[in-house]
Design a protein around this motif. Structure first.
Motif, short mmCIF file in Angstrom:
data_model
loop_
_atom_site.label_atom_id
_atom_site.label_comp_id
_atom_site.label_asym_id
_atom_site.label_seq_id
_atom_site.Cartn_x
_atom_site.Cartn_y
_atom_site.Cartn_z
N HIS A 87 24.88 89.00 59.26
CA HIS A 87 24.40 88.55 57.95
C HIS A 87 25.40 87.61 57.28
N PRO A 171 16.55 95.61 56.22
CA PRO A 171 17.42 94.62 55.57
C PRO A 171 18.37 95.18 54.53
N ASN A 212 9.94 92.85 56.59
CA ASN A 212 9.91 91.81 55.57
C ASN A 212 11.16 91.94 54.72
N ASP A 213 11.63 90.83 54.17
CA ASP A 213 12.86 90.85 53.38
C ASP A 213 12.71 91.69 52.10
N GLU A 258 6.96 85.05 50.85
CA GLU A 258 7.07 86.44 51.25
C GLU A 258 5.88 86.94 52.06
#
Length: 428
Positions: A87, A171, A212-213, A258
Motif C-alpha cells: 500500500h 482494505p 470494494n474500497d 465506487e
C-alpha cells in the motif's frame, strides 16, 4: 435475485458518466518479441509504467503514456502467477507456478526469495492494510499469512478442500477472503486463524475475489459464468450478475467510481458493470472478443482513464475513453447505424480472390481467420479449391474485411519481393 437499490450507496465520484467510466476505445496493443501468454500485470506507483509477467517468468515494462516497450528481464524460473504492490508502494511481491515468492524494490531489483506452499503454484498475494503482513494462497489448499519484515510464515489457514485460487486482504480490517476450487468463498480471521464464515453461492471453481474500497462489498467470480456481489455487513448476496458465456477469469473495481467494475472472460469478452443506485444487473457495456483468448488479468490506471488487460493470446491491450462521436461498445453491434439501415443491417455475401496466399489468410490452425471473424463479427470461409474467401455480413463489415485482408496480402507480397531481391531470408 434483484438488486436492492436502497442498500447500495452512491459512488464517491458521483453517478458514473459512460464516456469516462466505460473504456471501450482500444488505444494500443502491445506484444513483445518471442512473447508468451500474459499471466498478470500491474501499474507501477503513480501509473507511469505498466509491468507485465508472462508464462516464461519474464517481466516486461511498458511506458504508460506512449505504450512503447522499455525493458524485459527474467524474474522467475517458471510461469508468473501474481504480482502485488504494498500500500505504501515501496515494495512489489510476485509469485510463480513452483511455489516461489519474491520481494522487489520499486526499481525492480530483487530483494528476497522465499519457497513455500510445498512447491505448488501460488495464485494470489495481498498485503494487510498496514503492510506489516501479507497473505498467499496456492494449489496445496492452504492460505498462509506472512510477516513482511521478518520474511517468515506466521500462520497456515486450512479449511478449503481443494486448490485455493484467489485471496485478498480487506482494505481496512483484519479479514481475509479466499476462493477455491471447492466452489467455496471463505472469510478468515488472520489473528486467530479461524474461519469466520463460508459463502456457498457458486457452483464451480471460484476464480477471483475483490473487495470494494468502501470495505462493505465483496465481488466473487467463478467458472459457473456468474459474478456475485455480497454485502458483508449483513452477510447477504446483493445480486448475481449474468453476462459472460464462459468462465469469468478476472475482475477489477474502478478506482474512482465506487459502483463500477470491469470483468474479463475465458473467451476474451470484456464487460463493464455498474451496480449503483441507477445501475442494473445487466452489463453496462460489453466488448465481445476484446481478446482472442482468456483475459487472465486486468488493472485500472490509478487515474481511471486507462484499463490494461493481459491475455492468453500473448497481447497486452490498453483500453481508453471513447473519442467524441464514437459509439464502440455502447450499442448492440458497436457500429453507427445509418438512416436507411441497409448498409449496416442487411446481411449479404461476397467473395475475395486470394491467389497463392490461402494459407496466409487461414493462419496457423486457423488462428488468423478466427481472429478476423471475431473482430469484424462476420462469417468467413476459405474455398481452397477456388482460392477465394467467402464473407457473410453487412456491407460495412465486408468492406472492413476486404481492407484488412488486402493489407495482409500486400504486406506478404512486399516481404516476398524484398526476400527475393536481397537473397537473404527468402520470404515465407
Amino acid at each position: 435475485m434483484s438488486l436492492p437499490l436502497g442498500d447500495v450507496g452512491s459512488s464517491r465520484g458521483g453517478d458514473p458518466i459512460p464516456s469516462t467510466a466505460y473504456l471501450t476505445h482500444l488505444a494500443h496493443v502491445t506484444r513483445a518479441k518471442n512473447s508468451s501468454p500474459v499471466m498478470c500485470l500491474s501499474w507501477t506507483p503513480g501509473g507511469r509504467r505498466l509491468l507485465t509477467g508472462n508464462q516464461e517468468g519474464e517481466f516486461t515494462l511498458w511506458d504508460g503514456i506512449n505504450f512503447s516497450f522499455e525493458l524485459i528481464m527474467s524474474a522467475h524460473d517458471t510461469s508468473f502467477r501474481c504480482m502485488a504492490w504494498s500500500h505504501n508502494q515501496n515494495y512489489l511481491l510476485t509469485s510463480d507456478g513452483a511455489g516461489n515468492i519474491k520481494y522487489w524494490s520499486p526499481s525492480i531489483a530483487p530483494v528476497q526469495s522465499i519457497d513455500s506452499h510445498d512447491g505448488q503454484a501460488i495464485h494470489a498475494l495481498s498485503f494487510s492494510p498496514a503492510d506489516t503482513k501479507f497473505v498467499s494462497c496456492g494449489d496445496d489448499a492452504t492460505v498462509r499469512i506472512w510477516d513482511w519484515a521478518g520474511r517468515r510464515e506466521e500462520r497456515v489457514l486450512e479449511g478449503h478442500g481443494w486448490d485455493v485460487k484467489c485471496v485478498q486482504w480487506h482494505p481496512r480490517s483484519s479479514v481475509i477472503c479466499s476462493g477455491s476450487k471447492d466452489n467455496l468463498v471463505k472469510l478468515w480471521d488472520p489473528r486467530q486463524g479461524g474461519c469466520l464464515s463460508t459463502l456457498y453461492g457458486h457452483k464451480n471453481t471460484v476464480t477471483k475475489v475483490a473487495w470494494n474500497d468502501n470495505g462493505n462489498w465483496l465481488l466473487t467470480a467463478s467458472r459457473d459464468q456468474l459474478i456475485k456481489l455480497y454485502d458483508i455487513r449483513a452477510m447477504k448476496e446483493l445480486c448475481s450478475l449474468k453476462g459472460h458465456h464462459k468462465e469469468v477469469t478476472s475482475i477489477a473495481w474502478h478506482p474512482i467510481y465506487e459502483t463500477v467494475f470491469a470483468s474479463g472472460g475465458m473467451d476474451g469478452t470484456l464487460i463493464y458493470w455498474n451496480v449503483g443506485p441507477k445501475g442494473s444487473e445487466e452489463p453496462a457495456v460489453k466488448i465481445p472478443f476484446a481478446h482472442d483468448m482468456a483475459i487472465w488479468d486486468m488493472k485500472w490506471h490509478p487515474a481511471g482513464h486507462l484499463l490494461a488487460t493481459g491475455s492468453n493470446d500473448r497481447q497486452t491491450k490498453f483500453f481508453a475513453r471513447n473519442r467524441p462521436g464514437m459509439k464502440q461498445g455502447l450499442d448492440d453491434d458497436g457500429l453507427e447505424v445509418a438512416d436507411g439501415g441497409a448498409y449496416d443491417n442487411e446481411i449479404i455475401q461476397a467473395e475475395m480472390e486470394l491467389g497463392n496466399h490461402v494459407g496466409i489468410v487461414i493462419g496457423r490452425r486457423g488462428a488468423t481467420i478466427i481472429a478476423m471473424q471475431r473482430q469484424t463479427k462476420t462469417k468467413m470461409h476459405v474455398d481452397q479449391i477456388r482460392r477465394v474467401l467467402q464473407i457473410e455480413g453487412t456491407a460495412r463489415q465486408i468492406e472492413t474485411v476486404k481492407k484488412r485482408v488486402g493489407a495482409l496480402l500486400d504486406r506478404v507480397s512486399s516481404d516476398n519481393d524484398e526476400g527475393r531481391g536481397g537473397g537473404g531470408f527468402g520470404g515465407f
